[in-house]
Scaffold this motif. Structure first.
Motif, PDB file in Angstrom:
ATOM      1  N   ALA A   1       0.679  -1.210   0.045  1.00 54.54           N
ATOM      2  CA  ALA A   1       0.164  -0.097   0.074  1.00 54.54           C
ATOM      3  C   ALA A   1       0.731   1.071  -0.053  1.00 54.54           C
ATOM      4  O   ALA A   1       0.476   2.298  -0.683  1.00 54.54           O
ATOM      5  CB  ALA A   1      -0.833   0.038   1.112  1.00 54.54           C
TER       6      ALA A   1
ATOM      7  N   GLU B   1       1.908   1.812  -3.628  1.00 54.85           N
ATOM      8  CA  GLU B   1       0.941   2.279  -4.340  1.00 54.85           C
ATOM      9  C   GLU B   1       0.834   3.929  -4.280  1.00 54.85           C
ATOM     10  O   GLU B   1       0.461   4.532  -4.791  1.00 54.85           O
ATOM     11  CB  GLU B   1      -0.066   1.328  -4.161  1.00 54.85           C
ATOM     12  N   LEU B   2       0.767   4.076  -2.841  1.00 58.15           N
ATOM     13  CA  LEU B   2       0.521   5.327  -2.390  1.00 58.15           C
ATOM     14  C   LEU B   2       1.542   6.312  -3.023  1.00 58.15           C
ATOM     15  O   LEU B   2       1.052   7.271  -3.776  1.00 58.15           O
ATOM     16  CB  LEU B   2       0.399   5.614  -0.900  1.00 58.15           C
TER      17      LEU B   2
ATOM     18  N   ARG C   1      -8.219   4.588  -5.160  1.00 62.35           N
ATOM     19  CA  ARG C   1      -8.285   3.794  -3.796  1.00 62.35           C
ATOM     20  C   ARG C   1      -7.338   4.383  -2.941  1.00 62.35           C
ATOM     21  O   ARG C   1      -7.509   3.815  -1.644  1.00 62.35           O
ATOM     22  CB  ARG C   1      -7.294   2.468  -4.517  1.00 62.35           C
ATOM     23  N   HIS C   2      -6.596   5.249  -3.067  1.00 68.48           N
ATOM     24  CA  HIS C   2      -5.673   5.884  -1.950  1.00 68.48           C
ATOM     25  C   HIS C   2      -6.026   7.395  -1.798  1.00 68.48           C
ATOM     26  O   HIS C   2      -5.318   7.939  -1.237  1.00 68.48           O
ATOM     27  CB  HIS C   2      -4.274   5.771  -2.193  1.00 68.48           C
TER      28      HIS C   2
END
Length: 480
Positions: A162, A165-166, A194-195
């Motif tokens: 995560a 991805e961020l 999503r973020h």
């Protein structure tokens, strides 16, 4: 220097730079609507709503905005465009020094360099940068091959995937603040959504930026920044763009830009009617400059901003390492963030092509000739004689122009070559105009060979005669 010179002439028209002080910036678009969130949460625009902007609101804002653009001087119009559209990408120096960080207070003039990685500059003009992977470290995991992927830093808590991805989403938004479903980065919208909450919180807390999400777009509202015009547009072109966003006709340059942006209707309205960002204090101003510009020099900052950066440079740069994967060089003259992957920048230096290659060679040779001899109390900039610029450019053109396949137009017009090469160095924070001449700034030395006791003199046929004794080199040149 570029930031302050442009801002001084444009502040009255654009209400301040946004990286410094703002005054009346809200007049440039419709006033903030009641209930506008400023708490770091992403704003969503699901489409027309009873409390949303009416069809007349963007049209009226477009007409007012077009009139302001048409009446502005070019520099003021460029600054106003960054205030309204904010479509510029982050800009950072490339190349990572292999040497360890020097002691605090070391000057760029005598610190580690990246010359070993930039000296083979003369690549074919079709050369394409290849992302260099950082060595794997314990506690890290591969990040994949996406363009904006970065080597992952160990996370104290949370999911490393995560975190990766961020960072990927954050880097994309810094490089491309307008992301649309039909645009070239539309596939990343799902990742941004999503973020969205942590992205909005990070951008709001760190930079005072605002993230807006719509059915078919994501927009990162950036602050005004001098020196980031929309290519090919003058004040009349900006005025035409404002009218086109409200449904008016678009001349060819504007149509090409809109075809590239592929804006949905709600984003076009948002560009015209979104409220301005709040005024930034010294801390946020410094962070914006670190995040968006190649070099932040202490001499370019207001006293409060300079005091903050001097006191908090390690902590501030660590935040950008965590959030965007940028690495810091903290030197006596200022701070630069660079991207080890050489990706998060709208201009590539080092990079392929005639201008990038020639500009870097020009900086390298000027540093060798003008580098201050004393390692202590080195000046932040030195004055460059016009004859030295012309002679050095003539030398490198003779040495490499034909073999490197440089642009024939530049080889036939050295005045234009000089102008554009110096302009590139200026935009990258390595040189600055000083009246009718130029200053070579200390960060340029990061691309030159390490300092030697007696730097070699130029030997090309355009170079100045070596009339200064070796013992006197570095003491007779004019420092700024």
């Amino acid at each position: 220097m570029e930031r302050h010179e442009a801002a001084a002439g444009a502040a009255a028209a654009a209400g301040g730079t946004g990286t410094r002080r703002t005054g009346g910036a809200g007049r440039l678009a419709t006033q903030a609507r009641p209930g506008t969130p400023q708490d770091g949460r992403p704003q969503t625009r699901p489409g027309p709503r009873p409390d949303g902007p009416s069809a007349a609101e963007p049209a009226a804002a477009a007409q007012e905005l077009a009139a302001r653009f048409a009446a502005a001087e070019p520099a003021a119009a460029d600054l106003l465009a960054t205030r309204v559209f904010g479509a510029y990408g982050a800009r950072h120096l490339g190349g990572a020094p292999q040497q360890a960080e020097p002691a605090p207070g070391t000057s760029w003039w005598h610190g580690p360099t990246v010359h070993h990685s930039t000296s083979p500059l003369f690549r074919p003009l079709g050369y394409r940068r290849i992302r260099r992977e950082a060595p794997a470290q314990a506690g890290t995991r591969p990040t994949g091959g996406g363009r904006h992927r970065k080597p992952e830093r160990p996370a104290a808590t949370g999911d490393p995937a995560a975190t990766t991805e961020l960072r990927t989403a954050a880097r994309l938004l810094m490089a491309h603040p307008l992301v649309t479903a039909d645009g070239p980065h539309g596939a990343a919208l799902a990742l941004i959504r999503r973020h969205a909450e942590p992205l909005a919180e990070h951008f709001h807390t760190l930079l005072g930026y605002r993230l807006t999400l719509g059915p078919a777009h994501a927009r990162l509202h950036k602050a005004p920044l001098p020196g980031r015009p929309l290519a090919g547009l003058d004040p009349a072109g900006y005025a035409a763009l404002a009218r086109a966003l409200a449904g008016g006709p678009a001349p060819a340059p504007v149509r090409a830009l809109l075809d590239e942006w592929r804006l949905p209707a709600e984003l076009a309205a948002d560009l015209l009617t979104a409220p301005p960002l709040p005024a930034a204090g010294p801390q946020v101003t410094v962070r914006r400059l670190l995040a968006e510009t190649p070099v932040v020099r202490y001499d370019d900052l207001a006293p409060a901003e300079r005091a903050h950066l001097l006191a908090a440079a390690p902590a501030e740069t660590e935040r950008f390492a965590d959030f965007l994967g940028l690495t810091a060089e903290i030197r006596a003259e200022g701070v630069a963030l660079f991207d080890p992957a050489d990706e998060l920048t709208d201009l590539a230096l080092p990079g392929p092509g005639t201008l990038a290659q020639a500009a870097l060679l020009l900086a390298e040779r000027l540093v060798e000739d003008l580098r201050p001899a004393a390692a202590e109390n080195a000046p932040p900039a030195v004055l460059v004689p016009d004859a030295l610029i012309d002679g050095t450019l003539g030398d490198i053109t003779d040495d490499y122009g034909m073999s490197a396949g440089w642009d024939a137009g530049y080889l036939a017009d050295l005045a234009a070559f000089r102008r554009d090469a110096l302009d590139l160095l200026h935009r990258m924070g390595l040189a600055a105009p000083a009246g009718r001449t130029w200053l070579l700034l200390a960060p340029a030395a990061r691309y030159a060979p390490r300092a030697e006791p007696e730097p070699p003199t130029g030997s090309g046929r355009h170079s100045r005669p070596a009339t200064v004794p070796a013992a006197g080199r570095g003491r007779d040149r004019q420092a700024v």
